[in-house]
Design a protein around this motif. Structure first.
Motif, PDB file in Angstrom:
ATOM      1  N   ASP A   1     -29.710   6.562  75.433  1.00  0.00           N
ATOM      2  CA  ASP A   1     -31.011   6.395  76.091  1.00  0.00           C
ATOM      3  C   ASP A   1     -31.845   7.671  76.065  1.00  0.00           C
ATOM      4  O   ASP A   1     -32.856   7.780  76.759  1.00  0.00           O
ATOM      5  N   LEU A   2     -31.421   8.654  75.263  1.00  0.00           N
ATOM      6  CA  LEU A   2     -32.022   9.986  75.381  1.00  0.00           C
ATOM      7  C   LEU A   2     -33.507  10.028  75.001  1.00  0.00           C
ATOM      8  O   LEU A   2     -34.291  10.739  75.624  1.00  0.00           O
ATOM      9  N   HIS A   3     -33.868   9.288  73.976  1.00  0.00           N
ATOM     10  CA  HIS A   3     -35.260   9.354  73.504  1.00  0.00           C
ATOM     11  C   HIS A   3     -36.239   9.077  74.642  1.00  0.00           C
ATOM     12  O   HIS A   3     -37.083   9.898  74.985  1.00  0.00           O
ATOM     13  N   ASP A   4     -36.076   7.915  75.248  1.00  0.00           N
ATOM     14  CA  ASP A   4     -37.031   7.538  76.283  1.00  0.00           C
ATOM     15  C   ASP A   4     -36.833   8.370  77.546  1.00  0.00           C
ATOM     16  O   ASP A   4     -37.792   8.734  78.215  1.00  0.00           O
ATOM     17  N   LEU A   5     -35.576   8.666  77.841  1.00  0.00           N
ATOM     18  CA  LEU A   5     -35.294   9.439  79.063  1.00  0.00           C
ATOM     19  C   LEU A   5     -36.037  10.774  79.042  1.00  0.00           C
ATOM     20  O   LEU A   5     -36.715  11.149  80.005  1.00  0.00           O
ATOM     21  N   LEU A   6     -35.919  11.499  77.945  1.00  0.00           N
ATOM     22  CA  LEU A   6     -36.538  12.830  77.902  1.00  0.00           C
ATOM     23  C   LEU A   6     -38.061  12.736  77.837  1.00  0.00           C
ATOM     24  O   LEU A   6     -38.762  13.500  78.485  1.00  0.00           O
ATOM     25  N   LEU A   7     -38.579  11.793  77.061  1.00  0.00           N
ATOM     26  CA  LEU A   7     -40.043  11.701  76.941  1.00  0.00           C
ATOM     27  C   LEU A   7     -40.683  11.195  78.233  1.00  0.00           C
ATOM     28  O   LEU A   7     -41.859  11.441  78.488  1.00  0.00           O
ATOM     29  N   ARG A   8     -39.899  10.521  79.060  1.00  0.00           N
ATOM     30  CA  ARG A   8     -40.409  10.110  80.371  1.00  0.00           C
ATOM     31  C   ARG A   8     -40.404  11.269  81.357  1.00  0.00           C
ATOM     32  O   ARG A   8     -40.997  11.193  82.416  1.00  0.00           O
ATOM     33  N   ASN A   9     -39.675  12.311  81.026  1.00  0.00           N
ATOM     34  CA  ASN A   9     -39.464  13.388  81.996  1.00  0.00           C
ATOM     35  C   ASN A   9     -39.955  14.751  81.499  1.00  0.00           C
ATOM     36  O   ASN A   9     -39.322  15.775  81.738  1.00  0.00           O
TER      37      ASN A   9
END
Lengths: 153, 375, 275
Positions: B246-254
């Motif tokens: 889930d790293l792609h969305d997790l980091l770009l959301r944060n």
């Protein structure tokens, strides 16, 4: 008189205004024209009128001794000139000069203020039309201050 | 072309020695792990004697130390600070030079290295790293002829990991510890009562050909099973773990998570992580001229997104703060690499954790953001 | 090695023309024939030998690939060295690179071009193309803002375009003396008065990033969808081919995926501090 009301209601500043209010504010309005080079008003003069521009362009200017006259904004048909009409001490801050033949509706400031005071619904209607203009000018001014086209731009 | 288990060959130390000699005879420049300056690094090797026999490495955040093994394993360590990019994508490379002769100016570049490379001891994570750099340099609209010249014809002899390093997390990234693709030959080192052996699988024609000429026996099913067990055990003993789905969305959301500021307080912005990372590919160019101006040249050197100048745009840098530079590095590695090149830029080798002078741990940073960020 | 994208070609300056304070347009001629044809909005990497290399948009006519124009502002050592090259001097050139303006999407629609400062240079090839194929498009509107009257690029050309009746041009400056009779105010203020159909218009925007963000917002207020707004962004570039990593803007490599992007792709990225 009926024609003037139609002209006022047709100006973008009053677009969609209740015709009843249109008739009320029309009581403060008159048709004016300025030749190229004429001043609509001068800095520090009492802000006795607000202008709804119908035709032609107006330059807002400030004069500095060592730099001459600087234009910081030009306004044209559909826009308003003379924002100081509503805000104490009701004095203009800059010169407004016609760059070409200008036709406008001049609204008597004291008359308009009195009507807004007498009918706060009208006053609120005026504020809703007036504040977006202020905000847009403020934002445009910020962009100018940022000097985005300078060596950093 | 993967090779299945029944084609596994058993090669002795002498056999491996012969394989290295054969590669040298064929004109390959053979590079492999060797002990030097207190590390196991990659360097040119002439024989088995150059390999780190009996050495292992102890690794944790900001810590690396060579330790003696109680056996004579050649590949009984995890990974050191070097990666194969030092050969395929050299730290410093001349791109071209120009000579001025009267009015004429002539430019020339020479992307061909003098030798073909053979790498021995390539880990599974490193095979993935090479594939990732292949994607960057070869698969786009423009290929890099310098990289291509080094990469084409390079022989990759992989070694399945028998040791999980203290900062390894390839199992989380699905990039190891078993070499599954991208190798010419894959070895598993076996030290048992039967002796010191290497089970060898070939992945390509050149691998098959090299193995055919290397003295070998067919591996027994028991040997194959033992080799499997070794790699399975390595997978279970990874020093680190990182959920990666889930790293792609997790980091770009944060992008505005307070953790970026916290890590920036510790980060020295030294760029070590980018130098040791086997996938980091960024470069700067530098022009120079002789005093007369008759000859000018341009070279390209590894650059790091941790330097302020990296994002310089006439008048200032886009990423002035350490916070933004760490965020750039980590979000690129784990998130936007997917957008740019179709995969993660992280292979879980753990080098950035080990070689960070203050022990910043990418797996820990991800965890902190996952636990308290916008999910 | 002919297929080395990092190896420049030697080119000669054929003409150099001043186009504003510290702004020069170089007409160059690559030795041994033209570069590959360029699309409006693409850029080349220009080398001042011994100094360095910078990305510069092509500012000439795509229909005349033999007359290769670059408009350069002297801001750093390389751009300064380039602007000082006299006729006959050698420079290095490689390209063209990047994705240009979406000219094929413009067919049949109104086209609004919003340019700020030097941003008119990368848009000029698009204007040439629009004017050359004038009947294919609806209304064409050019809104151009600069710091002051001195900084207006391509002045004579703008005057000649003004004489055409099939393009609406409004120029505004941020600061002026009374000698300037044109508009004063930021370029976004021109949008309200520009006559185009926001629901079928295509907007091409180029200028300083802050100006582009405000322009995109003003276009949005005027009713233009984010998907119909295109803008060209600028980042540090060392290679032009997606290999050096410098021009990253989150998920995109500006040199490879841009420099021209559809606004909806950048909308959430541009406001992020230090992205």
């Amino acid at each position: 008189m009926e024609d003037l009301t139609q002209i006022i209601l047709g100006h973008p500043f009053f677009a969609g205004l209740d015709p009843e209010y249109g008739r009320i504010v029309c009581g403060c309005a008159r048709n004016v024209r300025f030749e190229a080079g004429d001043y609509l008003f001068r800095a520090h003069a009492p802000a006795n009128e607000l202008y709804l521009l119908r035709h032609g362009r107006v330059a807002l200017e400030v004069t500095a001794p060592e730099r001459g006259t600087l234009t910081f904004q030009t306004l044209g048909a559909g826009e308003i000139v003379g924002l100081s009409w509503l805000i104490p001490p009701y004095r203009f801050s800059y010169d407004a000069r016609a760059l070409e033949l200008v036709r406008a509706i001049a609204m008597d400031a004291a008359c308009l203020r009195a009507k807004c005071e007498a009918d706060h619904d009208l006053g609120y209607e005026m504020m809703k039309r007036f504040t977006p203009v202020l905000l847009r000018r403020l934002q445009a001014t910020r962009l100018q201050i940022l000097d985005v086209y300078g060596p950093h731009g | 072309m993967p090779t299945d288990a029944d084609q596994l060959l058993a090669v002795t130390l002498d056999g491996l020695s012969g394989l290295i000699a054969a590669l040298i005879r064929r004109g390959y420049r053979v590079a492999g792990p060797t002990v030097r300056d207190g590390i196991i690094g990659y360097d040119e090797i002439a024989s088995l004697e150059d390999l780190p026999r009996g050495w292992s490495d102890e690794q944790r955040g900001g810590h690396y130390r060579l330790v003696r093994r109680d056996d004579e394993a050649l590949f009984g360590y995890a990974v050191g600070p070097h990666s194969w990019k030092r050969y395929l994508h050299p730290p410093l490379l001349q791109l071209w030079r120009a000579r001025r002769n009267g009015d004429a100016t002539a430019l020339e570049s020479d992307p061909r290295p003098r030798e073909r490379f053979a790498f021995i001891g390539v880990r599974s994570c490193e095979l993935h790293a090479i594939a990732i750099q292949d994607e960057v340099f070869l698969r786009g609209r423009h290929a890099d002829p310098h990289y291509r010249a080094r990469r084409d014809g390079a022989v990759l002899i992989a070694v399945n990991c028998a040791v999980a390093g203290g900062t390894c997390f390839c199992a989380s990234m699905k990039t190891g510890p078993r070499a599954t693709a991208g190798f010419d030959i894959a070895l598993t080192e076996l030290i048992t009562d039967e002796g010191h052996l290497f089970l060898a699988a070939s992945g390509t024609d050149i691998g098959r050909e090299l193995l055919a000429q290397t003295p070998h026996r067919n591996a027994t099913p028991e040997q194959a099973a033992t080799a499997e067990k070794i790699v399975d055990r390595t997978a279970q003993r990874m020093g680190r773990q990182m959920r990666s789905d889930d790293l792609h969305d997790l980091l770009l959301r944060n992008l505005d998570h307070p953790r970026w500021s916290e890590v920036a307080d510790r980060c020295l912005s030294c760029g070590n992580c980018t130098m040791v990372c086997p996938t980091c590919f960024c470069t700067a160019v530098e022009d120079s001229s002789d005093l007369t101006g008759a000859e000018v040249s341009r070279s390209r050197r590894w650059d790091s997104c941790f330097s302020v100048d990296f994002s310089y745009l006439h008048g200032g840098s886009v990423r002035q703060s350490v916070r933004s530079r760490y965020r750039q590095w980590m979000t690129h590695k784990l998130a936007t690499w997917h957008d740019q090149f179709g995969s993660s830029g992280c292979v879980g080798c753990g080098r950035c954790i080990t070689w960070c002078p203050v022990g910043i741990d990418i797996t820990e940073e991800v965890r902190a953001i996952r636990e308290s960020g916008h999910s | 090695m002919a297929d080395d994208p990092m190896l420049p070609r030697v080119a000669r300056v054929r003409r150099r023309r001043r186009d504003g304070p510290q702004v020069w347009t170089l007409e160059t001629e690559p030795e041994g024939g033209s570069l590959a044809a360029f699309a409006a909005g693409q850029f080349n990497m220009l080398t001042a030998f011994g100094v360095g290399e910078v990305p510069i948009s092509v500012s000439g006519d795509p229909a005349e690939p033999g007359r290769l124009l670059h408009t350069i502002r002297a801001v750093g050592p390389v751009s300064t060295a380039l602007t000082r090259l006299e006729a006959g001097a050698a420079l290095g050139i490689r390209g063209p690179f990047g994705a240009g303006w979406p000219m094929s999407e413009a067919a049949g629609r109104d086209v609004v071009i919003v340019a700020g400062g030097l941003g008119l240079a990368p848009l000029r090839p698009a204007l040439y193309r629009l004017l050359a194929e004038r009947p294919r498009y609806g209304r064409i509107v050019l809104l151009y803002g600069t710091r002051g009257p001195e900084e207006i690029l391509f002045r004579r050309e703008i005057e000649s375009w003004r004489r055409r009746l099939d393009i609406d041009i409004e120029v505004t400056v941020d600061h002026a003396t009374a000698a300037w009779h044109g508009h004063v105010g930021v370029v976004t203020t021109l949008l309200a008065r520009a006559g185009f159909d926001p629901h079928q218009a295509l907007a091409l925007v180029c200028g300083p990033e802050i100006m582009m963000r405000f322009a995109a917002a003003a276009l949005g207020e005027a009713g233009v969808a984010d998907e119909a707004i295109w803008l060209a962004v600028e980042r540090n570039m060392k290679c032009g081919i997606g290999h050096c990593g410098h021009c990253q803007l989150g998920p995109v490599l500006v040199c490879r995926d841009g420099p021209v992007f559809r606004y909806d792709r950048l909308r959430t990225l541009l406001p992020v501090k230090e992205m």
